[in-house]
Design a protein around this motif. Structure first.
Motif, mmCIF file in Angstrom:
data_model
loop_
_atom_site.group_PDB
_atom_site.id
_atom_site.type_symbol
_atom_site.label_atom_id
_atom_site.label_comp_id
_atom_site.label_asym_id
_atom_site.label_seq_id
_atom_site.Cartn_x
_atom_site.Cartn_y
_atom_site.Cartn_z
ATOM 1 N N GLY A 296 0.823 -1.089 -0.017
ATOM 2 C CA GLY A 296 0.066 0.028 0.042
ATOM 3 C C GLY A 296 0.743 1.218 -0.057
ATOM 4 N N ASP A 297 1.847 1.333 -0.585
ATOM 5 C CA ASP A 297 2.805 2.358 -0.669
ATOM 6 C C ASP A 297 2.711 3.295 -1.933
ATOM 7 N N CYS A 298 1.722 2.792 -2.750
ATOM 8 C CA CYS A 298 1.482 3.659 -4.346
ATOM 9 C C CYS A 298 0.266 3.220 -4.194
ATOM 10 N N GLY A 299 -0.465 4.174 -5.524
ATOM 11 C CA GLY A 299 -1.737 3.502 -5.963
ATOM 12 C C GLY A 299 -2.440 4.917 -6.273
ATOM 13 N N GLU A 300 -3.927 4.660 -5.859
ATOM 14 C CA GLU A 300 -4.656 5.839 -5.901
ATOM 15 C C GLU A 300 -5.781 5.972 -4.773
ATOM 16 N N ILE A 301 -6.151 6.950 -4.045
ATOM 17 C CA ILE A 301 -7.103 7.189 -3.170
ATOM 18 C C ILE A 301 -8.088 7.956 -3.434
ATOM 19 N N ARG A 302 -9.509 7.539 -3.475
ATOM 20 C CA ARG A 302 -10.397 8.673 -3.718
ATOM 21 C C ARG A 302 -11.433 8.651 -2.680
ATOM 22 N N ARG A 303 -12.087 9.801 -2.536
ATOM 23 C CA ARG A 303 -12.992 9.842 -1.362
ATOM 24 C C ARG A 303 -14.387 10.630 -1.978
ATOM 25 N N TRP A 304 -15.439 10.061 -1.287
ATOM 26 C CA TRP A 304 -16.824 10.805 -1.993
ATOM 27 C C TRP A 304 -17.696 10.913 -0.804
ATOM 28 N N SER A 305 -18.372 12.314 -0.822
ATOM 29 C CA SER A 305 -19.343 12.365 0.205
ATOM 30 C C SER A 305 -20.834 11.891 -0.230
ATOM 31 N N GLU A 312 -33.943 12.769 -1.503
ATOM 32 C CA GLU A 312 -32.740 13.399 -2.333
ATOM 33 C C GLU A 312 -31.352 12.938 -2.010
ATOM 34 N N ALA A 313 -30.505 12.379 -2.676
ATOM 35 C CA ALA A 313 -29.423 11.956 -2.185
ATOM 36 C C ALA A 313 -28.435 11.918 -3.396
ATOM 37 N N ASN A 314 -27.116 12.259 -2.894
ATOM 38 C CA ASN A 314 -25.928 12.480 -4.156
ATOM 39 C C ASN A 314 -24.810 11.829 -3.537
ATOM 40 N N ILE A 315 -23.824 11.454 -4.335
ATOM 41 C CA ILE A 315 -22.535 10.945 -4.005
ATOM 42 C C ILE A 315 -21.699 11.722 -4.823
ATOM 43 N N GLN A 316 -20.694 12.618 -4.033
ATOM 44 C CA GLN A 316 -19.822 13.485 -5.018
ATOM 45 C C GLN A 316 -18.360 13.341 -4.691
ATOM 46 N N LEU A 317 -17.719 13.339 -5.737
ATOM 47 C CA LEU A 317 -16.194 13.136 -5.604
ATOM 48 C C LEU A 317 -15.644 14.350 -4.761
ATOM 49 N N THR A 318 -14.829 13.998 -3.645
ATOM 50 C CA THR A 318 -14.486 15.196 -3.038
ATOM 51 C C THR A 318 -12.942 15.128 -3.197
ATOM 52 N N SER A 319 -12.360 14.134 -3.345
ATOM 53 C CA SER A 319 -10.729 14.204 -3.693
ATOM 54 C C SER A 319 -10.262 13.053 -4.178
ATOM 55 N N SER A 320 -9.267 13.200 -5.112
ATOM 56 C CA SER A 320 -8.345 11.930 -5.640
ATOM 57 C C SER A 320 -6.893 12.177 -5.728
ATOM 58 N N ARG A 321 -6.258 11.123 -5.156
ATOM 59 C CA ARG A 321 -4.627 11.389 -5.065
ATOM 60 C C ARG A 321 -4.385 10.264 -5.580
ATOM 61 N N VAL A 322 -3.009 10.336 -6.222
ATOM 62 C CA VAL A 322 -2.229 9.275 -6.985
ATOM 63 C C VAL A 322 -0.623 9.444 -6.393
ATOM 64 N N LYS A 323 0.040 8.204 -6.438
ATOM 65 C CA LYS A 323 1.319 7.876 -5.958
ATOM 66 C C LYS A 323 1.922 7.002 -6.971
ATOM 67 N N ASP A 324 2.767 7.267 -7.706
ATOM 68 C CA ASP A 324 3.024 6.406 -8.968
ATOM 69 C C ASP A 324 4.354 5.694 -8.675
ATOM 70 N N THR A 325 5.027 6.304 -7.507
ATOM 71 C CA THR A 325 6.428 5.772 -7.087
ATOM 72 C C THR A 325 6.181 4.752 -5.789
ATOM 73 N N CYS A 326 6.334 3.442 -6.036
ATOM 74 C CA CYS A 326 6.222 2.557 -5.117
ATOM 75 C C CYS A 326 7.670 2.536 -4.329
ATOM 76 N N ASP A 327 7.842 3.527 -3.282
ATOM 77 C CA ASP A 327 8.889 3.742 -2.549
ATOM 78 C C ASP A 327 9.280 2.971 -0.896
ATOM 79 N N GLY A 328 8.288 2.021 -0.933
ATOM 80 C CA GLY A 328 8.164 1.519 0.450
ATOM 81 C C GLY A 328 7.870 2.458 1.723
#
Length: 348
Positions: A296-305, A312-328
């Motif tokens: 789990g030292d690289c990949g992509e993390i997404r969050r939704w509210s 009336e309900a809605n799922i909305q992307l709040t953030s998305s982060r990536v890490k391409d380098t698997c550095d330990g």
């Protein structure tokens, strides 16, 4: 949010420089980066409705409708979303241009109410009257929020104070968030009939699911009421450390797959599959962690509210982060996790 103007106009596709269709919503931007977001119903005289905005900083937003014939004198144009009245405008308050079939209304607070309601709505109905009589046109709002994100991206507003998406966030910040409860189905043959239909055959949404995996991975429901909610459950076959999940909206005993908004290669999109989905009770958000490798030292993390209630309900992307380098380095808050949505935001 900047002042909003209602304009009824003829869309000219020949001006379009960039175009994207997101589910039932179209976004067309010309060479000057003026963007139109619109939904089409060719079966009626009021055959499209949408938003227009120029590329200027803090430019006002226009709500437009395109009609094939003039509105009747003394009538009004009314818009409701999911059964709730949003705006009703008398025709004699609209400026009419006969040559182009355009109607225009100056800034009106009710239009901002429309903008907010459309972002979390499912269906819009517009009632109007021409010389042929009164009509009601229906439009799907599926893809509206993703269309707004695309408009912001084309116009270079991502992360800016005048981004439309930020205006939507502010309007909905007071909405109630759902609470998660565990789903304790240990085997797929225990899953409710309304949901198991998506697993029964290989060509179904979750058809290649390993039947022994559900008990080890588990799922949860974001309950909006006794009879409605969002169910997150493992869906289709996973790998050694990445299990796909899908989200289903529940209406009583019926389950409907719900696409989650994502950003892929810098572009707004939506997907039925996300990985290793969990519920963060402190932030009140869904969290997906696609691992580049098992540690789990690289990949992509997404969050939704998840905002709204049973109606009336809605799922909305709040953030998305990536890490391409698997550095330990397993610190998920480290600066090496680069934000891709919002691009200029400070993320957790």
């Amino acid at each position: 949010m900047a002042a909003v103007i209602v304009t009824i106009f003829q869309t000219t596709s020949s001006e379009a420089n960039q175009f994207k269709r997101i589910r039932d919503v179209n976004v067309s931007c010309n060479n000057a980066l003026r963007c139109d977001l619109y939904i089409v119903n060719p079966a009626v005289s009021l055959y499209n409705i949408g938003l227009r905005r120029s590329a200027a900083t803090d430019a006002p937003v226009s709500l437009f409708l395109t009609l094939r014939e003039a509105l009747a004198a003394g009538s009004s144009v009314s818009i409701d979303i999911d059964g709730d009245a949003v705006i009703s405008v008398p025709v004699d308050e609209l400026r009419y241009r006969a040559a182009s079939g355009e109607y225009q209304l100056s800034a009106n607070p009710a239009v901002e109410q429309f903008f907010t309601a459309a972002a979390s709505g499912i269906e819009m109905r517009v009632t109007y009257r021409t010389r042929r009589g009164q009509s009601t046109a229906t439009y799907s709002l599926s893809g509206f929020v993703a269309g707004v994100i695309f408009m912001d991206e084309v116009q270079g507003r991502i992360g800016n104070d005048d981004a439309l998406q930020l205006a939507l966030d502010g309007e909905r910040s007071g909405a109630g968030a759902a609470e998660a409860t565990n789903v304790a189905w240990r085997q797929l043959n225990r899953v409710p009939a309304g949901l198991i239909t998506y697993y029964n055959f290989e060509d179904r949404l979750c058809g290649q699911m390993d039947t022994t995996l559900a008990g080890r991975v588990g799922g949860f429901e974001l309950q909006l009421s006794d009879s409605t909610g969002f169910v997150a459950f493992p869906c289709t076959r996973g790998g050694a450390y990445n299990q796909p999940y899908s989200v289903f909206q529940r209406f009583g005993s019926a389950y409907v797959p719900h696409m989650l908004p994502v950003v892929i290669d810098g572009n707004p999109s939506a997907t039925y599959y996300v990985y290793n989905l969990e519920w963060d009770p402190e932030e009140g958000e869904l969290v997906s962690f696609f691992k580049g490798r098992g540690v789990g030292d690289c990949g992509e993390i997404r969050r939704w509210s998840v905002q709204g209630d049973a109606f009336e309900a809605n799922i909305q992307l709040t953030s998305s982060r990536v890490k391409d380098t698997c550095d330990g380095i397993g610190d998920l808050d480290a600066p090496a996790w680069v934000p891709v949505w919002p691009q200029a935001a400070t993320v957790r």
